[in-house]
Design an enzyme around this catalytic site. Structure first.
Site, PDB file in Angstrom:
ATOM      1  N   SER A   1       0.834  -1.203   0.000  1.00 39.22           N
ATOM      2  CA  SER A   1       0.000   0.000   0.000  1.00 39.22           C
ATOM      3  C   SER A   1       0.874   1.261   0.000  1.00 39.22           C
ATOM      4  CB  SER A   1      -0.959  -0.051   1.194  1.00 39.22           C
ATOM      5  OG  SER A   1      -1.940   0.939   1.103  1.00 39.22           O
TER       6      SER A   1
ATOM      7  N   ASP B   1      -9.898  -3.985  -4.946  1.00 41.97           N
ATOM      8  CA  ASP B   1      -9.167  -2.954  -4.211  1.00 41.97           C
ATOM      9  C   ASP B   1      -9.289  -1.625  -4.947  1.00 41.97           C
ATOM     10  OD1 ASP B   1      -7.311  -1.394  -2.827  1.00 41.97           O
ATOM     11  OD2 ASP B   1      -5.585  -2.642  -3.345  1.00 41.97           O
TER      12      ASP B   1
ATOM     13  N   HIS C   1      -8.000  -4.962  -0.502  1.00 39.97           N
ATOM     14  CA  HIS C   1      -6.829  -4.242  -0.025  1.00 39.97           C
ATOM     15  C   HIS C   1      -6.454  -4.751   1.371  1.00 39.97           C
ATOM     16  CE1 HIS C   1      -4.071  -0.831  -0.203  1.00 39.97           C
ATOM     17  NE2 HIS C   1      -4.251  -0.738   1.116  1.00 39.97           N
TER      18      HIS C   1
END
Length: 327
Positions: free
Chosen positions: A166, A263, A293
């Protein structure tokens, strides 16, 4: 942008079970909490869903010299092999505002155990206390320090990679760009669902609309975390926060990009893959159907997280010339 309604049918059964359990717990959403409580809630993801901590050979707490003072590091050494160890610098996710050495302890342990390399986790500065570009600057300084101190630490500076998830995936990409042509030679980069575009262009990505209501990274959660990172009016197209806008990507180390179909950051990963391909950078791209995610932190309940780590280990095994890969 208005996100499409959340459609549970698009998720794998195990992901749906995780999200159903989260909803049933009655816990508030991340974006509804003050920053200190957001951080505590985020820690619970790995604690509850990350599985058992994988065994490693040794853990050392270190400090790197940074632009604003010492940067805490955590060095994980494998149980097999001998120094100097091939090494991966790991950068935790959390939207530049959450996450720390503890939130991703299980992720780092699993990477060490699976790949057989050393891992150094970096506790870079976070927003809102330290907005952009504090975190990216810390990461670049930390990687420089690790490379310079490699011999003393029993690490091999000629076999050095970066990885992250991320926001950490973004920071790993930034480190590769910022250190290109420097004394630090990075051999590979592993980017788990990286955020590569924080500009208004990224706000319009189709995956932000299509997946923007899918927990845990809803559009509201994205804003709650990335907003403080950019609160000082920092240019959202600066490559230190949006690596997709780097002027020249040629010569970057080979990349493995792993994304999740459900995501909001799916297009961030896809488009960065395309940009690297256009620049002639070798890229392996893997997209997990029905995943969300943050799934890499849920190895205790999602087999896909364990598989993704094995794929990362195999990739690092090739590019760091590891003698053996532990499955």
């Amino acid at each position: 942008m208005q996100a499409d309604p959340f459609d549970p049918a698009r998720l794998t059964p195990d992901v749906l079970a995780v999200l159903t359990g989260m909803a049933a717990s009655g816990a508030p959403t991340l974006e509804s909490l003050p920053i200190a409580e957001m951080r505590q809630a985020y820690l619970q993801v790995g604690a509850l869903l990350g599985g058992e901590p994988m065994p490693v050979g040794q853990i050392l707490e270190l400090q790197a010299a940074g632009p604003a003072g010492p940067i805490p590091l955590r060095l994980y050494l494998p149980r097999t092999g001998t120094a100097p160890y091939a090494t991966t610098v790991y950068l935790h996710g959390g939207g530049w505002s959450l996450g720390d050495l503890d939130s991703h302890d299980k992720v780092c342990r699993r990477l060490v155990h699976t790949a057989g390399c050393a891992v150094v986790a970096v506790d870079y500065r976070r927003a809102p206390e330290h907005p952009a570009p504090a975190g990216p600057d810390d990461v670049v300084a930390a990687v420089r320090w690790i490379a310079a101190q490699a011999t003393e630490l029993g690490l091999d500076a000629s076999r050095l990679a970066v990885a992250g998830d991320s926001a950490g995936g973004s920071l790993a990409a930034v480190a590769c760009q910022q250190l290109l042509g420097s004394e630090v030679a990075l051999s590979a980069q592993v980017l788990f669902y990286p955020a590569t575009d924080l500009s208004p262009t990224g706000d319009a990505f189709d995956s932000r609309r299509r997946n923007g209501a899918v927990p845990p990274l809803t559009l509201e959660a994205m804003q709650a975390m990335s907003g403080p990172f950019l609160c000082n009016g920092f240019d959202t197209r600066d490559p230190r926060v949006s690596p997709r806008f780097a002027a020249d990507l040629r010569g970057l180390p080979p990349a493995l990009i792993i994304t999740a179909q459900c995501d909001a950051l799916l297009d961030d990963g896809r488009l960065y893959r395309d940009a690297l391909n256009e620049a002639g950078v070798p890229v392996e791209y893997i997209e997990y159907p029905g995943m969300i995610h943050g799934f890499i932190e849920m190895a205790g309940v999602l087999p896909a997280a364990r598989t993704a780590m094995e794929q990362a280990a195999a990739f690092l095994g090739v590019h760091l010339d590891l003698a053996a890969i532990r499955a």
